[in-house]
Design a protein around this motif. Structure first.
Motif, PDB file in Angstrom:
ATOM      1  N   ILE A  54       0.827  -1.209   0.000  1.00 44.43           N
ATOM      2  CA  ILE A  54       0.000   0.000   0.000  1.00 44.43           C
ATOM      3  C   ILE A  54       0.857   1.252   0.000  1.00 44.43           C
ATOM      4  CG2 ILE A  54      -1.687   1.337   1.328  1.00 44.43           C
ATOM      5  CD1 ILE A  54      -2.890  -1.296   2.271  1.00 44.43           C
ATOM      6  N   LYS A  55       1.895   1.285   0.832  1.00 42.72           N
ATOM      7  CA  LYS A  55       2.713   2.497   0.978  1.00 42.72           C
ATOM      8  C   LYS A  55       4.037   2.318   0.240  1.00 42.72           C
ATOM      9  CE  LYS A  55       0.731   3.994   5.361  1.00 42.72           C
ATOM     10  NZ  LYS A  55       0.099   5.164   4.769  1.00 42.72           N
ATOM     11  N   ILE A  62      -2.602   1.983  -3.967  1.00 41.72           N
ATOM     12  CA  ILE A  62      -3.984   2.214  -4.422  1.00 41.72           C
ATOM     13  C   ILE A  62      -3.983   2.837  -5.811  1.00 41.72           C
ATOM     14  CG2 ILE A  62      -6.151   3.392  -3.899  1.00 41.72           C
ATOM     15  CD1 ILE A  62      -5.282   3.288  -0.927  1.00 41.72           C
ATOM     16  N   ASP A  63      -3.122   3.831  -6.001  1.00 39.30           N
ATOM     17  CA  ASP A  63      -2.978   4.445  -7.329  1.00 39.30           C
ATOM     18  C   ASP A  63      -2.552   3.413  -8.364  1.00 39.30           C
ATOM     19  OD1 ASP A  63      -3.714   6.996  -7.642  1.00 39.30           O
ATOM     20  OD2 ASP A  63      -1.711   7.869  -7.502  1.00 39.30           O
ATOM     21  N   PHE A  79      -3.849  -6.249  -1.581  1.00 34.40           N
ATOM     22  CA  PHE A  79      -2.965  -5.285  -0.933  1.00 34.40           C
ATOM     23  C   PHE A  79      -2.210  -5.951   0.201  1.00 34.40           C
ATOM     24  CE2 PHE A  79      -6.082  -2.256  -2.768  1.00 34.40           C
ATOM     25  CZ  PHE A  79      -5.180  -1.520  -3.539  1.00 34.40           C
ATOM     26  N   ILE A  80      -0.918  -5.648   0.277  1.00 33.16           N
ATOM     27  CA  ILE A  80      -0.099  -6.206   1.347  1.00 33.16           C
ATOM     28  C   ILE A  80       0.359  -5.065   2.255  1.00 33.16           C
ATOM     29  CG2 ILE A  80       0.662  -8.303   0.190  1.00 33.16           C
ATOM     30  CD1 ILE A  80       3.051  -6.922  -0.875  1.00 33.16           C
ATOM     31  N   ALA A  99      -9.484  -8.011  -4.329  1.00 31.27           N
ATOM     32  CA  ALA A  99      -9.649  -9.453  -4.088  1.00 31.27           C
ATOM     33  C   ALA A  99      -9.320  -9.824  -2.653  1.00 31.27           C
ATOM     34  CB  ALA A  99      -8.777 -10.249  -5.046  1.00 31.27           C
ATOM     35  N   GLY A 100      -8.517  -8.998  -1.970  1.00 25.19           N
ATOM     36  CA  GLY A 100      -8.196  -9.336  -0.593  1.00 25.19           C
ATOM     37  C   GLY A 100      -7.064  -8.496  -0.035  1.00 25.19           C
ATOM     38  N   PHE A 101      -6.774  -8.745   1.239  1.00 25.63           N
ATOM     39  CA  PHE A 101      -5.672  -8.072   1.927  1.00 25.63           C
ATOM     40  C   PHE A 101      -4.797  -9.149   2.545  1.00 25.63           C
ATOM     41  CE2 PHE A 101      -8.912  -4.895   1.614  1.00 25.63           C
ATOM     42  CZ  PHE A 101      -8.231  -3.682   1.470  1.00 25.63           C
TER      43      PHE A 101
END
Length: 260
Positions: A54-55, A62-63, A79-80, A99-101
């Motif tokens: 994510i960061k 996200i972008d 996203f991890i 789809a998930g985290f």
């Protein structure tokens, strides 16, 4: 299955790979703090899923996900992150296309379950109607064939009830009045069109295409004729009347009906 992982931490990439490839049939490509390279890879390759940190300093996850989804709307985004936070807001920003985290440190069970789920598709409900007229129904909707001979080839395979139908047999039934070379060309065209139609409808499993022969997979569909032979029931006395070759099976069904 082809997946990519984009993260700005080398240690995270190094621990991700062993948790995936040892037990799963996965082709995995890593991108360390290289989101633009990852985007280019998605643009020119069919990628099934992307695991995105994510960061990240250059482009946040996200972008990056939004840009990847623009390139490939079917890609699965995971996203991890080192912590669980703002998951609902992220889902909303991406209109639910997440789809998930997956949280660090990685757990093999979590990764395995996520990736196994990506390979699963809802199987269509396939029904082959042979009484009174032949039609293929997928999820209750009749399929409109672009080629009537492709449809007739599927009818012939249905009639064979799981036995292989050779190219010569198909030609003898569908193009008996044509010269041999022309019959072979017409057969190959019908095979190609049938394969394309089934693929477009998500029903590829219905027919197995091999060199100079084809077979219907009876476990992938239901059929009124198959069910009648197995369990009895109602037979109108009309079996695929649009096809001359169907009269042999129609006679067998009539005899079976009289016995019951």
């Amino acid at each position: 299955m082809k997946i990519i992982v984009v993260d700005d931490e080398l240690s995270a990439l190094n621990t991700f790979l062993p948790n995936v490839v040892d037990s799963l049939n996965v082709e995995c490509k890593m991108f360390m703090n290289a989101p633009r390279s990852a985007l280019e890879y998605v643009r020119i390759n069919k990628v099934d899923a992307a695991f995105l940190d994510i960061k990240m300093p250059e482009i946040d996850g996200i972008d990056l996900a939004e840009r990847m989804l623009d390139l490939n709307p079917e890609i699965k985004i995971v996203f991890i992150s080192a912590y669980a936070k703002d998951e609902e807001q992220i889902r909303k920003k991406l209109n639910g296309r997440v789809a998930g985290f997956c949280h660090k440190p990685y757990r093999k069970e979590t990764l395995s379950a996520l990736i196994a789920g990506f390979g699963q598709k809802d199987k269509p409900e396939i029904f082959l109607k042979t009484f009174d007229a032949f039609d293929l129904f997928i999820n209750g909707v009749a399929v409109d064939f672009s080629s009537r001979k492709a449809k007739e080839l599927l009818a012939l395979l249905t009639d064979a009830r799981g036995s292989y139908v050779s190219m010569d047999t198909a030609i003898g039934n569908l193009w008996a009045d044509k010269p041999a070379d022309l019959g072979k060309r017409l057969y190959r065209d019908a095979v190609c069109r049938l394969r394309l139609t089934l693929k477009e409808k998500g029903a590829e499993e219905l027919v197995t295409f091999e060199r100079a022969r084809t077979v219907i997979n009876t476990g992938a569909a239901t059929c009124d004729m198959w069910d009648f032979i197995k369990n009895g029931g109602i037979f109108s006395g009309r079996y695929m009347p649009q096809y001359d070759w169907s009269i042999i099976t129609e006679s067998m069904l009539e005899q079976l009906k009289n016995k019951k």
